[in-house]
Design a protein around this motif. Structure first.
Motif, short mmCIF file in Angstrom:
data_model
loop_
_atom_site.label_atom_id
_atom_site.label_comp_id
_atom_site.label_asym_id
_atom_site.label_seq_id
_atom_site.Cartn_x
_atom_site.Cartn_y
_atom_site.Cartn_z
N SER A 231 0.72 -1.16 -0.03
CA SER A 231 -0.01 -0.13 -0.03
C SER A 231 0.88 1.25 -0.15
O SER A 231 0.54 2.29 -0.62
CB SER A 231 -1.04 -0.05 1.31
OG SER A 231 -0.32 -0.13 2.55
N TYR A 232 1.93 1.05 0.58
CA TYR A 232 3.11 2.27 0.74
C TYR A 232 3.31 2.45 -0.74
O TYR A 232 3.32 3.37 -1.42
CB TYR A 232 4.10 2.02 1.58
CG TYR A 232 5.41 2.98 1.50
CD1 TYR A 232 4.99 4.54 2.10
CD2 TYR A 232 6.44 2.93 0.85
CE1 TYR A 232 5.96 5.31 1.87
CE2 TYR A 232 7.48 3.99 0.56
CZ TYR A 232 7.38 5.09 1.20
OH TYR A 232 8.03 6.00 0.97
N GLU A 234 2.15 1.62 -3.64
CA GLU A 234 1.14 1.85 -4.59
C GLU A 234 1.10 3.40 -4.57
O GLU A 234 1.01 4.09 -5.49
CB GLU A 234 -0.35 1.27 -4.13
CG GLU A 234 -1.25 1.54 -5.13
CD GLU A 234 -2.56 1.05 -4.67
OE1 GLU A 234 -3.16 -0.19 -5.41
OE2 GLU A 234 -3.08 1.43 -3.65
N ALA A 235 1.21 3.96 -3.18
CA ALA A 235 0.86 5.39 -2.91
C ALA A 235 2.11 5.96 -3.59
O ALA A 235 1.77 7.22 -4.53
CB ALA A 235 0.76 5.65 -1.48
N VAL A 236 3.51 5.56 -3.81
CA VAL A 236 4.40 6.52 -4.27
C VAL A 236 4.36 6.32 -5.74
O VAL A 236 4.36 7.22 -6.42
CB VAL A 236 5.75 5.58 -3.75
CG1 VAL A 236 6.93 6.27 -4.52
CG2 VAL A 236 6.08 5.85 -2.27
N ALA A 238 1.68 5.75 -7.56
CA ALA A 238 0.38 6.50 -8.08
C ALA A 238 0.68 8.09 -7.94
O ALA A 238 0.35 8.94 -8.72
CB ALA A 238 -0.99 6.37 -7.18
N GLY A 239 1.58 8.75 -6.73
CA GLY A 239 2.03 9.77 -6.88
C GLY A 239 2.76 10.41 -8.09
O GLY A 239 2.42 11.34 -8.65
N ASN A 242 0.18 9.57 -11.43
CA ASN A 242 -1.01 10.28 -11.61
C ASN A 242 -0.84 11.81 -11.84
O ASN A 242 -1.93 12.34 -11.75
CB ASN A 242 -2.12 9.88 -10.41
CG ASN A 242 -2.53 8.38 -10.51
OD1 ASN A 242 -1.96 7.68 -11.33
ND2 ASN A 242 -3.37 8.04 -9.43
N THR A 243 0.34 12.06 -11.53
CA THR A 243 0.50 13.66 -11.52
C THR A 243 1.60 13.84 -12.93
O THR A 243 1.85 15.11 -13.29
CB THR A 243 1.37 14.02 -10.56
OG1 THR A 243 2.58 13.31 -10.38
CG2 THR A 243 0.43 14.23 -9.11
#
Ligand code: 1HE
Length: 265
Positions: A231-232, A234-236, A238-239, A242-243
């Protein structure tokens, strides 16, 4: 990125590129595309060079009526390998197949005929598998006095579950047709697997490369992590994804009501 990759010449693979999509064809039909040591080395060389080459998707297919009859049993028999020799061979298979699965470029496998043993290990390293009416899947290792060495314990077990994989290896059970789709060995069953794989490759190739990179490497990596670490990660990811500028453009189109809607045809 422009196509910058100088495609090497391969004896066991036929590679062509059109519209930034590489068609990689196993090319030993007279041996039912059995995978010998040289084929593995050529796959390593190819998939080593593809990321950042400008290639946006790969169709992995085969010459002749069969995708692949797996490990070259004749070579293996003739070379009378030691345990250490074969361990090294397996590590080269892993090198090749990991490069495919984690390389960040969508690989769509167009399957037909036999997809057995090491041939299934190769197919399961692709991101999407497409079958036709002739395609059948098996792990005949038990009957040959062998064990999988090209990643099936990881990838095939992941696709079908360990109980089905053990049944396939112990009894030589063959899956084909709709049943193969239903248990997860392939995702499409069509008349012409190569045409469908190319259609899917063309669709995937339109996505921004950074999105495809994440889809075709991060998901596999995250499966290997604890849920907490995944989950960590994934957040990285996506950061970053997704930008990216490409996503800003696509989101702007949606906000302006010019972007496609997600609706069944
Ligand atoms: C091969 C191989 C091979 C064919 N290694 N040479 N894989 C298997 O147990 C599958 C073995 N192959 C077969 O069961 C059949 O060949 C097929 C069902 C795939 C195709 O049958 P058919 O009648 O069309 O062809 P054929 O007459 O059996 O074979 C044609 C030629 O291909 C012949 O060579 P030739 O020089 O006599 O003409 C075969 O020897 C050759 N050939 N399959 C070498 N596999 C990392 S560990 C992975 C462990 C495994 O992969 S175990 C599964 C092995």
């Amino acid at each position: 990125m422009a196509n910058t990759f100088e495609m090497p010449e391969f004896s066991n693979l036929q590679v062509s590129v059109e519209d930034s999509i590489a068609t990689v064809r196993l090319n030993r039909p007279e041996k039912r595309n059995a995978i010998d040591a040289e084929t593995v080395e050529q796959l390593i060389r190819l998939f080593n060079g593809l990321p950042r080459s400008g290639i946006r998707a790969v169709v992995l297919c085969a010459a002749g009526a069969h995708f692949s009859a797996g490990l070259d049993l004749v070579e293996h028999h003739r070379q009378d390998r030691s345990a250490a020799d074969f361990m090294f061979i397996c590590m080269r298979w892993h090198e090749a197949f990991n490069k495919m699965e984690y390389g960040g470029i969508p690989v769509i496998a167009a399957l037909k005929g036999a997809v057995v043993g090491g041939g299934l290990e190769l197919a399961s390293s692709a991101h999407i598998r497409v079958s036709d009416a002739t395609t059948y899947f098996a792990l005949p290792e038990g009957q040959r006095g062998l064990f999988t060495g090209g990643g099936a314990t990881i990838r095939v077990a992941d696709l079908v579950g360990k109980a089905r994989m053990i049944d396939m290896m112990l009894t030589g059970r063959i899956y084909k047709g709709r049943e193969a789709v239903d248990i997860g060995l392939c995702q499409y069953l069509v008349e012409d697997s190569e045409a469908k794989a190319m259609e899917l490759a063309r669709i995937a190739a339109k996505n921004p490369p950074l999105s495809n990179f994440a889809i075709c490497s991060a998901i596999a990596h995250m499966q290997n992590m604890s849920a907490f670490d995944a989950s960590y990660a994934e957040a990285v990811v996506a950061g970053i994804v997704n930008t990216q500028p490409a996503s800003r453009t696509l989101l702007q189109a949606f906000a302006n009501k010019t972007g496609a809607k997600v609706k069944p045809a």
